[in-house]
Structure formats: C-alpha cells, structure tokens
Design an enzyme around this catalytic site. Structure first.
Site, PDB file in Angstrom:
ATOM      1  N   TRP A 325       0.837  -1.205   0.000  1.00 19.80           N
ATOM      2  CA  TRP A 325       0.000   0.000   0.000  1.00 19.80           C
ATOM      3  C   TRP A 325       0.873   1.257   0.000  1.00 19.80           C
ATOM      4  O   TRP A 325       0.499   2.270  -0.588  1.00 19.80           O
ATOM      5  CB  TRP A 325      -0.900  -0.011   1.239  1.00 19.80           C
ATOM      6  N   HIS A 326       2.048   1.161   0.639  1.00 18.00           N
ATOM      7  CA  HIS A 326       2.898   2.339   0.764  1.00 18.00           C
ATOM      8  C   HIS A 326       3.576   2.734  -0.538  1.00 18.00           C
ATOM      9  O   HIS A 326       3.969   3.900  -0.676  1.00 18.00           O
ATOM     10  CB  HIS A 326       3.955   2.109   1.842  1.00 18.00           C
ATOM     11  N   GLY A 327       3.747   1.827  -1.456  1.00 20.14           N
ATOM     12  CA  GLY A 327       4.392   2.228  -2.694  1.00 20.14           C
ATOM     13  C   GLY A 327       4.714   1.072  -3.608  1.00 20.14           C
ATOM     14  O   GLY A 327       4.739  -0.093  -3.186  1.00 20.14           O
TER      15      GLY A 327
END
Length: 482
Positions: A325-327
């Site tokens: 989700w972060h990248g």
C-alpha cells in the site's frame, strides 16, 4: 497546499472566519464551504485530479443509495464489487501500473524472452491511497448494514474531501466522521484551543524534527557507499525520526485543524517508539491504516481464529499488503514481510496483546525490563526502516551488511556531522516531551509542565521560537507520495 506553507497560513484563517462568523448556525452552508475549501486545498497541487475525487464521491454515494433499496444478496455483492473494482482500479492504475509492467518484462527477460513494453509517464495523485480507502470503508459498511447510506450528497462530499485529512489521513471511517457532517456544530473554545496546541506540536515535529533529520538522512542514504557502518546507523536513526516526525506531525496538524471546525478525528499515532514489542508498535503506529486492514482484510480472511498455518498466512498477507500500500517498490514489500517476521513469534505464543497499557503507566520511568524491551523494539523498527527508505532491496542489503561489519565501531564521519549533533539534542528534547505526555492523545494534551498558565505560555513561546530558529529546509510530507 502544504500545512507548513505560507499559503496554508493564509487559507486556514479565511476558512475559519467564514465558517464560524459568516455561516454560523447554517449547517448546509458550512458543509458547502468545507467542500469548496477542500477542493481548493487539493486543487492547489493539480486541479485535474479533482475529477478523480468527484467521480469516486458520486459513484459511492449512488452505490450507497442503491444498496439501501436492494435486498437481493447477489445484486448487493455486485454493487459492492463495482465500488471496490472502480476505486482500487484507479489506485492500481496510477500507483502500480508501471511497477507491474516492469516486473512483467523482467520476468520474461529472466527466461531469455525479451519483450518490448512502454511504461507510462503517470503522475500519482496526491493522497489517492487515503481517500480511496476512506470511500471504500463507507461502501463496505453500508453493504454490511453497519451504516445507513447518506441521503445528503453535500455532507457525503464533505466527508470524502475533508481537507484537513484528505491528503495523508487519518483514514477516517464513515461510521465516525460522516455522522458529524449531519449535526449542527457550535464553536467550542476549549476544543479550539486544544486543536491549536496539537497544531503547534505537529508543526514542531515536522519543521524542527522531521525536516532537520531529512537533511542528514538524505545525505547519508544517497551516498551510502561512502560511509562506515556507524555513519549508516546514524542515517537510519535520522530517517527513523524523520518519518515519525513527518507523518505523526501531519496527523497532529490534521486532527488539530479538524477540532477548529468542531470535528473529532481518531488518534493516528500513540507514541509508537515507546512500544515494548512489535505488536504494541503496530497498535500505536498509523492506527487508522492498521485498524482498516484488520477490519476489512485480516478478519474477513479468518484473522487468528484458525490453525497455525492460517495465522501465519493471514499475518504475512496483512503486513505485505500494508507494505505494498505504501508504494510500488519491492522495498516496501520486504519491509512489510520483515515486520510480519517480527510479529509472528508474539502471535504464535499468544503474547501479541501483552502490553496494552502505556509503558510505565504508574511510574515516572520504565523499569529495566521495559527499557530493554523498548530499545530492542526500537532497534528492530529502525532496521526495518532501512528497507523503507532505500532505493531498492540491493541498496538496503548493502547498507545493512555495512552496519553489521567491523566499521560499526568507527567514529561517524560525514559532512555536517558537528551540526547534526544539534539535531540529536532536538530529538532528545522532543522525546522528553513525548515521554511526559505519553498518556494523552497527543504530547501536549496532558503534560504536567503546562498546567500552570505562565509556564504554559513560556513553553509555547519556546516551541514557536524553536520552529523559527531551528526549522529545517521546507520539504513536502513523506506520505504525500503514498
């Protein structure tokens, strides 16, 4: 528009005056103002992406209304999956298209098959991961019949686009925030003052701690091949406080700003670096995201109710998905998997809920055992942050291998080392205030030294002067890229 910019310093008072003095006692007009202000706030970066927010808002509002009338289970599932597919489709395209394309090409190249594929020059819409999850929580809760669908389109639009937390959270549940747009709001002086205190502390975290740490974290990580293990440890330490000061600082400003307008957002950080184990850390770090994944992914998968294999599977899924989700980079996936590895021993021995109260809850200082637990948890967390910050997995592994070499015993040496010692003193001051205020929702809420008015104003003045004198070079918030 950045919270730490002159633009926002002008924008916020204007919206505040219009909201409380011009549109006082007019709920619908206040909601309209929030929508207009939110669209201006977001459009300050790139007005074209306003169409994405508007489309998601209209889609989920209509699906919510349709779910209210539809009783047939299969049709309700179709409506739910329509919302999930469209929202995650936008997120997947803008955030992950090139990642999957590049890895697809690399996979074929590994087996000796060269294929040509052109990546796209895609600009990631600011905050798309946050407002996507926020609207999804609404649709899922309406589907589950935990929430009545909104009949007020303007209130729903204000909920989706609420400017204080639009770009980097907290990720608010519709069950908490949406009903607040239906109720008449009256100005609460004490709530507003509390909000200003939280904004001040958030600005100190961001401008003094995060931005100063960023200078040295960037220098060391960007030139890691030139430095010894001891210097790389300092780089990891600076990034550890950069990301905390940056993200929790944003959350403090967002929550404090919301209080100025009569809204109550959930706590997003609860002093995570004072955690005694990784399970406690994840109950205290980015709480809104962790709880979102728990309620909408982990529990539907079976949570920890099944056998050992299911517990292990679900733990890895939740942490890896959280990392992704972060990248769109393998570093985030490895970061998530590493935290899963940290977490598993606690889960499998049923010790993942051992430390539910704040550390040293009935004493001023932690005991020896708690001190050791906090230091170990902090060290493991800092090691994991190396993957989060590194350019790629190879870069992270090179840094870690150097940290665990004999050069760890050398004296740190890099350009600006002497000046960096001032930043370390700032971190120690920051940690002291956080420790004193660890029982509150934010550091300045229940800190004893500001109970007396003269001391309180002296302390506020110290923070303001510190921001002015010691503020680092202005930088964007890290989580804008997520």
């Amino acid at each position: 528009m950045l919270f730490n910019s002159l633009d926002f310093a002008v924008f916020l008072p204007i919206v505040f005056v219009l909201y409380w003095f011009v549109l006082k006692n007019n709920l619908k007009a206040q909601n309209v103002l929030i929508v207009v202000a939110s669209y201006i706030f977001y459009g300050w970066w790139d007005w074209r992406f306003l169409f994405l927010i508007a489309f998601s808002t209209i889609l989920d509002f209509l699906i919510g209304r349709k779910l209210a009338k539809e009783e047939h289970l299969q049709k309700r599932k179709v409506l739910l999956w329509c919302s999930i597919f469209v929202n995650l489709g936008f997120l997947g395209f803008f955030k992950y298209y090139n990642f999957f394309l590049d890895n697809f090409v690399s996979a074929f190249s590994f087996f000796g098959n060269e294929i040509q594929a052109n990546s796209l020059n895609i600009i990631l819409p600011v905050g798309i991961s946050f407002y996507t999850f926020q609207t999804l929580s609404y649709t899922i809760d309406v589907y589950r019949k935990k929430l009545e669908p909104s009949k007020d389109f303007m209130a729903f639009t204000a909920f989706v686009s609420f400017f204080p937390q639009l770009v980097a959270g907290p990720i608010e549940r519709a069950t908490n925030l949406l009903p607040q747009f239906y109720k008449k709001r009256t100005f609460n002086y004490n709530l507003a003052v509390d909000g200003l205190r939280q904004i001040l502390w958030g600005l100190f975290k961001k401008i003094v701690i995060a931005d100063n740490c960023a200078t040295y974290a960037n220098l060391i990580f960007n030139n890691s091949d030139d430095y010894s293990g001891s210097t790389l440890v300092l780089g990891a330490l600076f990034f550890t406080f950069q990301i905390y000061g940056d993200f929790s600082g944003y959350s403090d400003i967002a929550i404090g700003t919301s209080r100025l307008f009569g809204f109550d957002l959930k706590q997003n950080f609860a002093f995570p670096y004072f955690s005694r184990d990784i399970a406690e850390f994840w109950r205290r770090w980015h709480i809104s995201l962790s709880s979102w994944f728990k309620d909408y992914v982990y529990i539907p998968l079976g949570g920890s109710k099944g056998g050992t294999a299911m517990k292990v599977r679900n733990t890895f899924i939740i942490f890896i998905v959280s990392g992704f989700w972060h990248g769109a980079n393998w570093t985030f996936i490895v970061w998530g998997a590493l935290n899963a590895i940290y977490f598993l021993p606690l889960l499998l021995t049923n010790k993942n809920r051992n430390n539910m109260e704040v550390v040293a809850n009935h004493s001023f200082l932690p005991n020896i055992k708690e001190t050791f637990q906090m230091l170990l948890t902090f060290a493991l967390t800092m090691l994991a942050w190396v993957f989060f910050r590194a350019d790629n997995v190879g870069h992270a592994l090179n840094i870690i291998s150097e940290i665990f070499s004999k050069s760890i015993l050398s004296t740190p040496n890099f350009e600006g080392f002497t000046k960096s010692l001032i930043v370390i003193l700032m971190i120690l001051f920051f940690l002291s205030i956080e420790w004193l205020g660890r029982k509150g929702l934010f550091a300045l809420e229940k800190i004893d030294i500001i109970k007396y008015k003269p001391l309180r104003w002296v302390f506020y003045l110290i923070l303001i002067v510190g921001i002015i004198i010691f503020g680092g070079d202005q930088q964007g918030f890290i989580y804008f890229q997520f």
